[in-house]
Design a protein around this motif. Sequence first.
Motif, PDB file in Angstrom:
ATOM      1  N   PRO A  99     105.989  -8.458  74.834  1.00  0.00           N
ATOM      2  CA  PRO A  99     105.713  -8.049  76.211  1.00  0.00           C
ATOM      3  C   PRO A  99     106.071  -9.080  77.285  1.00  0.00           C
ATOM      4  CG  PRO A  99     103.691  -8.761  75.157  1.00  0.00           C
ATOM      5  CD  PRO A  99     104.772  -8.842  74.106  1.00  0.00           C
ATOM      6  N   TYR A 135      97.329  -0.080  70.837  1.00  0.00           N
ATOM      7  CA  TYR A 135      96.384  -0.710  71.753  1.00  0.00           C
ATOM      8  C   TYR A 135      95.037   0.017  71.753  1.00  0.00           C
ATOM      9  CZ  TYR A 135      99.603  -4.213  73.445  1.00  0.00           C
ATOM     10  OH  TYR A 135     100.440  -5.294  73.512  1.00  0.00           O
ATOM     11  N   LEU A 146      93.178  -1.689  69.190  1.00  0.00           N
ATOM     12  CA  LEU A 146      92.941  -3.121  69.379  1.00  0.00           C
ATOM     13  C   LEU A 146      92.031  -3.431  70.566  1.00  0.00           C
ATOM     14  CD1 LEU A 146      96.597  -4.430  68.885  1.00  0.00           C
ATOM     15  CD2 LEU A 146      94.672  -4.929  67.372  1.00  0.00           C
ATOM     16  N   ASP A 147      92.186  -2.655  71.625  1.00  0.00           N
ATOM     17  CA  ASP A 147      91.592  -3.010  72.910  1.00  0.00           C
ATOM     18  C   ASP A 147      90.450  -2.044  73.217  1.00  0.00           C
ATOM     19  OD1 ASP A 147      91.232  -4.219  75.315  1.00  0.00           O
ATOM     20  OD2 ASP A 147      93.318  -4.040  75.950  1.00  0.00           O
ATOM     21  N   ARG A 148      89.359  -2.589  73.797  1.00  0.00           N
ATOM     22  CA  ARG A 148      88.250  -1.716  74.153  1.00  0.00           C
ATOM     23  C   ARG A 148      88.643  -0.796  75.308  1.00  0.00           C
ATOM     24  NH1 ARG A 148      84.073  -6.462  74.682  1.00  0.00           N
ATOM     25  NH2 ARG A 148      86.088  -7.392  75.149  1.00  0.00           N
ATOM     26  N   ASN A 161      99.823  -1.538  80.930  1.00  0.00           N
ATOM     27  CA  ASN A 161     100.431  -2.195  82.087  1.00  0.00           C
ATOM     28  C   ASN A 161     101.938  -2.316  81.876  1.00  0.00           C
ATOM     29  OD1 ASN A 161     100.900  -4.398  80.397  1.00  0.00           O
ATOM     30  ND2 ASN A 161      99.207  -5.607  81.192  1.00  0.00           N
ATOM     31  N   PHE A 215     103.816  -4.712  81.326  1.00  0.00           N
ATOM     32  CA  PHE A 215     104.247  -5.598  80.254  1.00  0.00           C
ATOM     33  C   PHE A 215     104.178  -4.892  78.897  1.00  0.00           C
ATOM     34  CE2 PHE A 215     102.844  -8.179  83.783  1.00  0.00           C
ATOM     35  CZ  PHE A 215     103.908  -9.054  83.931  1.00  0.00           C
ATOM     36  N   ARG A 216     103.202  -4.009  78.748  1.00  0.00           N
ATOM     37  CA  ARG A 216     103.102  -3.232  77.509  1.00  0.00           C
ATOM     38  C   ARG A 216     104.144  -2.113  77.481  1.00  0.00           C
ATOM     39  NH1 ARG A 216      96.462  -3.128  76.600  1.00  0.00           N
ATOM     40  NH2 ARG A 216      96.359  -5.369  76.210  1.00  0.00           N
ATOM     41  N   VAL A 232     101.975  -3.578  61.680  1.00  0.00           N
ATOM     42  CA  VAL A 232     101.256  -4.845  61.726  1.00  0.00           C
ATOM     43  C   VAL A 232     100.981  -5.297  63.154  1.00  0.00           C
ATOM     44  CG1 VAL A 232     101.346  -7.274  61.023  1.00  0.00           C
ATOM     45  CG2 VAL A 232     102.249  -5.511  59.499  1.00  0.00           C
ATOM     46  N   PHE A 245      95.169 -10.944  74.609  1.00  0.00           N
ATOM     47  CA  PHE A 245      96.408 -10.294  74.197  1.00  0.00           C
ATOM     48  C   PHE A 245      97.598 -10.927  74.901  1.00  0.00           C
ATOM     49  CE2 PHE A 245      93.496  -6.641  73.427  1.00  0.00           C
ATOM     50  CZ  PHE A 245      93.662  -6.624  72.047  1.00  0.00           C
ATOM     51  N   GLU A 246      98.733 -10.970  74.209  1.00  0.00           N
ATOM     52  CA  GLU A 246      99.951 -11.496  74.827  1.00  0.00           C
ATOM     53  C   GLU A 246     100.336 -10.666  76.051  1.00  0.00           C
ATOM     54  OE1 GLU A 246     103.496 -11.495  72.459  1.00  0.00           O
ATOM     55  OE2 GLU A 246     104.165 -13.400  73.264  1.00  0.00           O
ATOM     56  N   SER A 247     100.054  -9.360  75.993  1.00  0.00           N
ATOM     57  CA  SER A 247     100.410  -8.484  77.117  1.00  0.00           C
ATOM     58  C   SER A 247      99.483  -8.705  78.319  1.00  0.00           C
ATOM     59  CB  SER A 247     100.359  -7.024  76.680  1.00  0.00           C
ATOM     60  OG  SER A 247      99.129  -6.735  76.046  1.00  0.00           O
ATOM     61  N   ALA A 256     100.873 -12.046  79.869  1.00  0.00           N
ATOM     62  CA  ALA A 256     102.221 -11.908  80.440  1.00  0.00           C
ATOM     63  C   ALA A 256     102.260 -12.002  81.975  1.00  0.00           C
ATOM     64  CB  ALA A 256     102.870 -10.610  79.956  1.00  0.00           C
ATOM     65  N   PRO A 257     101.376 -11.281  82.718  1.00  0.00           N
ATOM     66  CA  PRO A 257     101.451 -11.379  84.188  1.00  0.00           C
ATOM     67  C   PRO A 257     101.152 -12.780  84.716  1.00  0.00           C
ATOM     68  CG  PRO A 257      99.643  -9.904  83.487  1.00  0.00           C
ATOM     69  CD  PRO A 257     100.423 -10.244  82.273  1.00  0.00           C
ATOM     70  N   ARG A 260      98.529 -12.948  63.668  1.00  0.00           N
ATOM     71  CA  ARG A 260      98.782 -12.281  62.386  1.00  0.00           C
ATOM     72  C   ARG A 260      99.119 -13.271  61.287  1.00  0.00           C
ATOM     73  NH1 ARG A 260      96.472  -7.559  63.183  1.00  0.00           N
ATOM     74  NH2 ARG A 260      96.709  -7.131  65.389  1.00  0.00           N
ATOM     75  N   ARG A 317      92.409 -13.308  65.059  1.00  0.00           N
ATOM     76  CA  ARG A 317      92.865 -12.194  65.880  1.00  0.00           C
ATOM     77  C   ARG A 317      93.311 -12.720  67.240  1.00  0.00           C
ATOM     78  NH1 ARG A 317      90.017  -8.577  68.985  1.00  0.00           N
ATOM     79  NH2 ARG A 317      90.896  -6.483  69.166  1.00  0.00           N
TER      80      ARG A 317
END
Lengths: 266, 266
Positions: free
Chosen positions: A75, A107, A110-112, A117, A119-120, A137, B193-195, B198-199, B220, B225
Amino acid sequence: MGKNSAEVVSIGNELLIGHTLDTNSFWIGKKLTQLGWKLERVTQVRDSLEAIKDCVNEALRRGPTMLFTVGGLGPTHDDMTLRGLSLALKRPLDLNAEALHLIREKYALLDRAPSLNRFRRKMAKLPRGSIPLPNLVGTAPGVLTKIGRTTMISLPGVPSEMKSIFTRSVVPVLRQAGAKRPEEFRVRIVGVFESTLAPVLARARRKFPMLYFKSHPKGRETGVRSLIELHVYSTGEGTSKTIKDALSYVLRELRRTVRTPRPRGW
Amino acid sequence: MGKNSAEVVSIGNELLIGHTLDTNSFWIGKKLTQLGWKLERVTQVRDSLEAIKDCVNEALRRGPTMLFTVGGLGPTHDDMTLRGLSLALKRPLDLNAEALHLIREKYALLDRAPSLNRFRRKMAKLPRGSIPLPNLVGTAPGVLTKIGRTTMISLPGVPSEMKSIFTRSVVPVLRQAGAKRPEEFRVRIVGVFESTLAPVLARARRKFPMLYFKSHPKGRETGVRSLIELHVYSTGEGTSKTIKDALSYVLRELRRTVRTPRPRGW
């Protein structure tokens, strides 16, 4: 390039500054060889749109059956592989619905509070005509693009993600080609100079042009004086019988020429 | 290519079949970076005269300040780097008296009854105008060749021999160029998260264009995590002060944007 030929373009500054050893292209080379494919070239380049574009165009001109790019699918701003491909192929980047669906699903797990956005969403912008390959993965999907006779596969640089997509989506395609897995033999020779072994190998090469003979001097690496690993393998044309005959010849010649050979591992 | 730029061409089938990991170009990349040089590209190719010739010619057209070839200097038939250079440069191979002297001296130490057969003499046949570089560890000398503005250095593929010649004969040349060693900082970020990062990096890049920011997702690989390694370094232009200012900004932005950042290693 011939049938079942391949190239890898490995992308990332970290590979060129001595930060990360490029084990990805090494792993791909091993897999391709095991499946009877021939990796002709690996190129490592920096995170630069111009460099990626040039590398991909140069590889496409050589025309391998498969071209892999590794890295730069994530991203962040320095993940620019798909923009580089878009420039190289002169195909615009389109938001791919299937890729977006794959990313959204990841996502959500992974994310709550998942929000896609820009970048994703960037990871779902593929060159027109490309197909996403699910990444079980991580988040960035792999990308498959057909360009003339070359199939280009773009894989993420995180090794576990690269391996997962390769095993799941690439190996079946490689198997379909039905390449013949090469036979190979290795032998270690102690106490003989490589320059003394050279004439024996020269004769063996003339007699068995379908086989490949390569000597690797190992003495300095392991502390044993003049330890040579001799690697003999078929180029895919020799039958198992030919290879056995050839190996007998090489062994006989080695014994005849070198006064005190101690070949191990036969 | 710019001042103090470099490329490596790493030669040997063993690199492409998954037999040998190319630690040589990795090591060279690290050394070049430490000395303020920029390794732009690494190419790994097979033991093929045509492939070596093409790779060297392509690299010379890009015009790096230094071009390294690694591997293929030994006595056997598959050691074909110098023949490849001869084809690429259109310069004949001449028996080089200084190289022959170096090789004779080495075998006098190693062999009870040294004789310079044609396989040993082969290592002394250099492209016209090239200079041998003494190999204190093995037998095949390194080779230095000037082509226009590019200095080409050919090194053996055995790592201990490559490193010895590089340290003894190449590092002094690299130091002469007086390149500025880049400053660098690494920080590990957990639970982001990397995303999401990113901003923040996009803003930092706009504010500090003389710095290079790259995030490496590591979660990973290590089982933690969302572990990201953020690598920040100067491109050689930023002063130490600028870098410190920029790092403060990045840290502040990270703390402000991400709810629970836990940067480590600052």
